[in-house]
Scaffold this active site. Structure first.
Site, PDB file in Angstrom:
ATOM      1  N   CYS A 152       0.834  -1.210   0.000  1.00  0.00           N
ATOM      2  CA  CYS A 152       0.000   0.000   0.000  1.00  0.00           C
ATOM      3  C   CYS A 152       0.864   1.254   0.000  1.00  0.00           C
ATOM      4  CB  CYS A 152      -0.944  -0.014   1.198  1.00  0.00           C
ATOM      5  SG  CYS A 152      -0.129  -0.181   2.813  1.00  0.00           S
TER       6      CYS A 152
ATOM      7  N   HIS B 186       1.810   4.888   9.843  1.00  0.00           N
ATOM      8  CA  HIS B 186       0.922   3.867   9.286  1.00  0.00           C
ATOM      9  C   HIS B 186      -0.046   3.349  10.345  1.00  0.00           C
ATOM     10  CE1 HIS B 186      -0.406   0.276   7.162  1.00  0.00           C
ATOM     11  NE2 HIS B 186       0.298   0.639   6.095  1.00  0.00           N
TER      12      HIS B 186
END
Length: 498
Positions: free
Chosen positions: A289, A316
């Site tokens: 991602c 994150h």
């Protein structure tokens, strides 16, 4: 403003809303019957409410300072229904702009000319392709949702089966419930029914067979009528060519797509950047991602300014790999509670960027901090460019990339003083540049912030790779943006709200 003035404003709003309401069935019909996705400067009209459609028309003022009139766009939509278009993404705002700059052709003839690649091509650009999802966790279920949202139309990817390591007596009901309800992304948009005896879930008219198997090669897909399928492996268990090749040993499978970074010579694809590498490769990976979020932005900066070196710091959201409470974990620090701590950890995103975009090889370092939020992350790019640039110039370039470049499906841009992580939940783009956070003073040192929905935005990139592997990558038309002929980056106003 006096009473007459306020009444006039309301009357104008009601008039625009009435026109927008007339667009909804046309947009839906083009999508369901022809797999034509209509957009306004890259923003989808499909599935939008009347008020959302009007908001998209107002968004157009960021290109030329003028709010787009729905009275201009409705005739364009009507004309599209007469062209027998094949699968494509059609920017109706660009079509309208191009038409109004010329006076040689009537609207129907003009559209037939600029959309010629899709006119008369029929429902499918290629025969429908079977898809199997192996593993039904966060990414597996979101990929399923994206595919199922297109059910009932001409879309050429068909979700046929989901493979799990085991299936217990109540497992199917639980899987259906997890597909139906999601704490982060909300309820499933549609209907779901469960057939325990047949071991199927029917979602939006699509019958999905659930299969239990200890190994990929244990499944005979052909016995279920599945043929020439692409397996989307979202388990995270197999990440190299040798282990992923086990899927190809199963009857009915022809290709494999991994939803994680791969090793062992498997191409790591960031769609929009290096998707030409997919070609006929039997096994490809959709990278991570973070790699998908930052590589398009970095590629745009490298192309325009050159990047000498830089550091990527990722903040994150926590993932299933971490512990909710302190407990043993094979990885350093990840055993500490994800819900209570910021957890420094390693990331391979910097090296992965170089694999997807070789001009940046050896130029980037990276690190990450996991934080107690369930979804949406941000990457801070601290870069030394090849030449100096002001904040205004840098932002104008990135805004232009998001609006008119080949990367506009991957890169978005926002300028708002109040945006926070939750505002980017459900973002369809791989990454969103936060223009107000950009740091640049005319020198070569710059800092760029990129938000990304590390679940949904990434899953959109996975599906784009899947489309290309399956021969169902829709044409994006007009091929050359009509708006770009009359507007440059300098023409775009600074303020751009989410």
């Amino acid at each position: 403003m006096n009473r007459a003035g306020t009444d006039r404003v309301l009357d104008e709003w009601v008039d625009r809303a009435s026109v927008a309401a007339a667009m909804v069935p046309i947009v839906d019909g083009l999508h369901r019957r022809h797999d034509v996705v209509t957009t306004i400067h890259g923003r989808r009209l499909v599935g939008r409410s009347v008020h959302e459609i009007l908001k998209l028309h107002r968004f157009a003022r960021h290109l030329d300072g003028v709010e787009l009139s729905p009275h201009e766009i409705l005739p364009v939509l009507h004309a599209l229904t007469t062209l027998d278009l094949g699968p494509s993404v059609v920017d109706v705002a660009d079509c309208n702009a191009g038409f109004r700059r010329q006076d040689a052709l009537e609207l129907d003839d003009y559209l037939r000319h600029v959309l010629a690649e899709a006119v008369g091509t029929g429902q499918y650009a290629a025969p429908p392709r079977d898809v199997v999802i192996h593993g039904f966790g966060r990414i597996g279920r979101l990929v399923a949702r994206i595919l199922l949202a297109r059910s009932g139309g001409a879309y050429g990817l068909r979700l046929r089966a989901v493979v799990l390591r085991s299936t217990g007596p109540e497992d199917l009901v639980k899987r259906a419930s997890l597909l139906r309800r999601d704490s982060v992304h909300g309820p499933f948009d549609g209907t779901i029914t469960v057939d325990q005896e047949a071991q199927t879930i029917t979602a939006n008219g699509t019958v999905i067979r659930f299969i239990g198997a200890a190994s990929p090669s244990d499944v005979d897909y052909a016995a279920y009528g599945i043929d020439d399928a692409v397996v989307v492996d979202s388990t995270g268990v197999r990440t190299d060519r040798e282990s992923l090749s086990a899927h190809l040993a199963a009857p009915g499978v022809s290709r494999v797509l991994l939803t994680a970074p791969a090793s062992g010579g498997v191409p790591n694809i960031v769609h929009g950047v290096n998707d030409a590498m997919i070609a006929d490769e039997p096994i490809v990976a959709a990278a991570s991602c973070t790699t998908n979020a930052i590589t398009p932005v970095l590629a745009a900066l490298e192309t325009e300014y050159g990047i000498e070196h830089g550091h990527v710091e990722t903040v994150h959201s926590f993932t299933n790999d971490q512990n909710l409470t302190d407990n043993h974990h094979p990885g350093p620090r990840r055993g500490r509670s994800a819900a209570l701590n910021m957890v420094p950890t390693k990331t391979g995103a910097a090296k992965a960027v170089a694999k997807a975009y070789p001009p940046l090889a050896g130029k980037l370092t990276g690190s990450a901090i996991r934080v107690p939020t369930p979804d949406v992350s941000i990457a801070v790019l601290t870069l030394t460019l090849g030449r100096g640039v002001t904040r205004e110039e840098l932002n104008a370039h990135l805004r232009e990339v998001s609006l008119r470049s080949a990367l506009r499906r991957q890169v978005d841009y926002v300028e708002s003083p109040e945006v926070v992580s939750s505002d980017f939940l459900g973002s369809r783009k791989a990454g969103v540049v936060d223009g107000l956070a950009t740091i640049a003073d005319g020198g070569r040192q710059v800092v760029v912030y990129v938000w990304y929905d590390n679940e949904y935005g990434y899953s959109r990139q996975v599906v784009r790779v899947l489309e290309t592997m399956s021969g169902h990558r829709a044409l994006t038309l007009p091929a050359v943006s009509a708006a770009s002929a009359s507007a440059s980056a300098a023409d775009v106003p600074v303020a751009l709200a989410v």
